[in-house]
Design a protein around this motif. Structure first.
Motif, PDB file in Angstrom:
ATOM      1  N   UNK A 424       0.862  -1.185   0.000  1.00  0.00           N
ATOM      2  CA  UNK A 424       0.000   0.000   0.000  1.00  0.00           C
ATOM      3  C   UNK A 424       0.892   1.226   0.000  1.00  0.00           C
ATOM      4  N   UNK A 425       0.353   2.311  -0.540  1.00  0.00           N
ATOM      5  CA  UNK A 425       1.133   3.541  -0.679  1.00  0.00           C
ATOM      6  C   UNK A 425       0.459   4.681   0.055  1.00  0.00           C
ATOM      7  N   UNK A 426       1.267   5.490   0.684  1.00  0.00           N
ATOM      8  CA  UNK A 426       0.755   6.777   1.152  1.00  0.00           C
ATOM      9  C   UNK A 426       1.727   7.789   0.571  1.00  0.00           C
ATOM     10  N   UNK A 427       1.300   8.459  -0.477  1.00  0.00           N
ATOM     11  CA  UNK A 427       2.223   9.335  -1.193  1.00  0.00           C
ATOM     12  C   UNK A 427       1.969  10.795  -0.843  1.00  0.00           C
ATOM     13  N   UNK A 428       2.931  11.620  -1.231  1.00  0.00           N
ATOM     14  CA  UNK A 428       2.786  13.060  -0.960  1.00  0.00           C
ATOM     15  C   UNK A 428       1.509  13.611  -1.564  1.00  0.00           C
ATOM     16  N   UNK A 505       4.597  -1.502   3.079  1.00  0.00           N
ATOM     17  CA  UNK A 505       4.071  -0.147   3.034  1.00  0.00           C
ATOM     18  C   UNK A 505       5.079   0.771   2.375  1.00  0.00           C
ATOM     19  N   UNK A 506       4.603   1.682   1.584  1.00  0.00           N
ATOM     20  CA  UNK A 506       5.509   2.641   0.978  1.00  0.00           C
ATOM     21  C   UNK A 506       5.010   4.035   1.298  1.00  0.00           C
ATOM     22  N   UNK A 537      10.213   4.273   3.792  1.00  0.00           N
ATOM     23  CA  UNK A 537       9.839   5.675   3.941  1.00  0.00           C
ATOM     24  C   UNK A 537      10.801   6.516   3.125  1.00  0.00           C
ATOM     25  N   UNK A 538      10.262   7.268   2.171  1.00  0.00           N
ATOM     26  CA  UNK A 538      11.113   8.232   1.474  1.00  0.00           C
ATOM     27  C   UNK A 538      11.077   9.485   2.321  1.00  0.00           C
ATOM     28  N   UNK A 539      12.194   9.736   2.973  1.00  0.00           N
ATOM     29  CA  UNK A 539      12.161  10.788   3.993  1.00  0.00           C
ATOM     30  C   UNK A 539      12.797  12.065   3.491  1.00  0.00           C
ATOM     31  N   UNK A 540      12.216  13.172   3.835  1.00  0.00           N
ATOM     32  CA  UNK A 540      12.800  14.467   3.476  1.00  0.00           C
ATOM     33  C   UNK A 540      13.297  15.177   4.719  1.00  0.00           C
TER      34      UNK A 540
END
Ligand code: ADP
Length: 588
Positions: A424-428, A505-506, A537-540
């Motif tokens: 599952x994705x939770x994107x910006x 999870x992404x 987690x693509x983290x900023x």
């Protein structure tokens, strides 16, 4: 100006054959249409012939009742002809609508199966133009042009046959205009073809641009790009104008040419026919028949010519539809690919290299291992390849070298959709669909009951704000997320992911500023969501990933550092520098 003609003859033939293959599905109706067309063509030949007979018989002294009988026959013939014309039109519309219906369905379902890379190369508006304008063109043309072509061919052949039978000499004279007509038509259609194709292309281009600027209106305004956007639009609009102008101009010549040649043939028949009649080589009745036939002879050509621009633009349209249909669908799963039902969530990247374009390597020899339930953060500058890692994991693309394993299985050997069902994705930019809140969340798992959706929304801390919406769960959202805030949009995406209950999870961490309360709700909901699942987690902002089990630091497509926050800080390398910079800038 345009460089070279785009509707090539071979292409045109192939496109026509392909349209025909759709029409062949409607054989039954088509046979009926052809029968009606034949009957109406024969009837249209009989009318003028009988008139000629009537004139000759009048001259030779017919009485009133004979004339009346002839009149009744003529009325019957013309009435029957109208009837057959009506029926052929009626059935043809049925065929055309079925063909377009099937093509539209085929195009849409094909689009759903195309790989992500296809959509990245194209504007959405331009694709939409193919589904709408181009389809509409095909439909309109099929409605009328097919009948026109058959009628015209039959009428032409029939007319010439009867004319030859009545007077070979007058026929030859009438036909002298035909080569001139064909030469003229050829000259014109050589030019119209390319402009019609160009017209459809520029129309698609314009539609694409309109869609792009409308959806990106916020950005246009923010960067004060209105003037530049207007300028580009004017350029595209001008290109459309030019191609339409030339397409219409050249195709406009056709009826005029036909009309002129028609008049010439008229003059020939009256002039030479008159002389022949005086010399009693032909009767006056034959001349009457010929005059009507000569009009009937050029009319089908004229009709065809009038339809020609429509036909050309429909062929161009169909060609654009077929181009999309010919695009290769997302790589088929191998026959032996496994279906996976549930995953533990172990992920291994083993020396993975990948490039979008051959010359530039995007990922270079990337290796890492994630145990089930762990949280992995991917950090690195923009363009480092973070999104690409995810795209390979989801199999939007496949690795060029190396392999990726989930639970020990090479992902290229797993069925794509069964792999994706476990993620599952939770994107910006969480994507919402234009439907109510309930259905938007249910997208995560289509068979979830209303109660399960509400439960997921509660876990995601979204229930409270949903209840405050005008119609609660029945509130219809618009696709751009208007009506709810960015943060609320994220909460809905989290609810969707909770409902999906995936092993993997992404998360693409939100960068835009969200109010503190919503941010706390999001963080809390995410923590609940991530529990017991393998998460990427693509983290900023680096403070959010301090607790990650492992942090991958990417730079120019390579993993340059890897470890926990504590380990990486100790290294005093790239990660430590990033953290320092973010602290100084007050980002964290
Ligand atoms: P990040 O997510 O770290 O910002 P990406 O994975 O999106 O980076 O991109 C890595 C590199 O690949 C960038 O140089 C980007 O320009 C390039 N790239 C990304 N997507 C595509 C694509 N569809 N086609 C060609 N190049 C791409």
């Amino acid at each position: 100006m345009l460089s070279k003609p785009s509707v090539k003859k071979r292409n045109m033939k192939r496109t026509l054959l392909r349209i025909w293959s759709y029409m062949a599905e409607e054989k039954g109706l088509f046979v009926l249409v052809v029968i009606m067309v034949i009957v109406s063509s024969v009837l249209s030949l009989a009318g003028p012939y009988l008139m000629g007979v009537a004139v000759d018989s009048l001259i030779s002294g017919w009485n009133g009742s004979q004339l009346l009988t002839m009149l009744v026959w003529l009325v019957i013939i013309y009435a029957a002809q109208s009837g057959t014309v009506f029926l052929q039109g009626y059935w043809m519309i049925g065929i055309a609508q079925n063909v377009v219906f099937t093509m539209r369905n085929a195009l849409f379902s094909h689009l759903q199966k195309l790989p992500i890379s296809f959509f990245q190369k194209r504007q959405h508006g331009e694709l939409m133009s193919r589904l709408t304008n181009d389809m509409e063109n095909v439909s309109r043309t099929l409605n009328s042009a097919v009948i026109q072509i058959i009628t015209s061919t039959l009428t032409l052949a029939g007319t010439v046959a009867v004319m030859l039978w009545l007077s070979p000499l007058l026929t030859v004279l009438t036909l002298t205009i035909v080569p001139v007509m064909f030469a003229g038509m050829k000259w014109i259609t050589n030019r119209t073809g390319k402009y019609f194709k160009e017209q459809q292309r520029t129309l698609g281009d314009l539609n694409g641009y309109i869609e792009e600027t409308l959806t990106g209106q916020r950005i246009v305004k923010m960067y004060s790009q209105e003037e530049r956007v207007i300028e580009s639009f004017e350029e595209k609009n001008a290109a459309l104008k030019t191609s339409s102008y030339w397409a219409q101009t050249y195709s406009g010549f056709i009826p005029k040419l036909m009309n002129m040649l028609n008049n010439v043939s008229f003059a020939i028949i009256i002039g030479i026919g008159g002389i022949l009649a005086i010399k009693e080589i032909v009767s006056i009745g034959v001349i009457v028949t010929f005059v009507t036939y000569s009009r009937q002879f050029t009319r089908p050509l004229n009709d065809l010519a009038n339809q020609f621009n429509m036909i050309l633009s429909a062929i161009a349209g169909a060609d654009r539809v077929f181009q999309v249909l010919d695009e290769e669908v997302e790589g088929k799963d191998e026959g032996s690919a496994y279906e996976i039902s549930s995953l533990k969530g172990e992920i291994v990247f083993d020396s993975v290299s990948f490039s979008y374009e051959k010359e530039v390597a995007t990922l270079k020899n990337v290796s890492f291992h994630v145990s089930p339930g762990q949280t992995v953060a991917i950090v690195g500058p923009t363009g480092a390849g973070k999104t690409t890692i995810i795209s390979l994991l989801t199999r939007f693309y496949d690795a060029d070298e190396g392999a990726i394993f989930v639970d020990g299985m090479d992902i290229t050997k797993v069925k794509r959709d069964s792999l994706r069902k476990n993620m599952a994705f939770v994107l910006q930019d969480s994507v919402l669909f234009q439907t109510n809140v309930m259905e938007n969340i249910r997208y995560g798992r289509l068979d979830a009951s209303d109660d399960e959706v509400v439960e997921a929304a509660k876990t995601a801390n979204a229930h409270e704000f949903i209840m405050k919406l005008p119609r609660g769960y029945d509130t219809v959202l618009d696709a751009e997320g208007g009506g709810i805030s960015h943060g609320q949009c994220q909460l809905l995406a989290i609810a969707r992911a909770i409902l999906a209950n995936p092993a993997l999870l992404i998360l693409d961490e939100a960068t835009s500023s969200i109010d503190t309360i919503t941010e706390m709700k999001i963080t809390d909901a995410l923590n609940k969501l991530m529990q017991g699942r393998t998460s990427f987690v693509i983290a900023h902002r680096l403070n959010t990933i301090q607790n990650a089990d492992s942090i991958l630091v990417l730079k120019d497509g390579r993993i340059i550092e890897q470890g926990s926050d504590e380990e990486l800080l100790k290294l005093s390398g790239f990660y430590a520098d990033l953290v320092k910079t973010q602290r100084q800038k007050g980002v964290i």
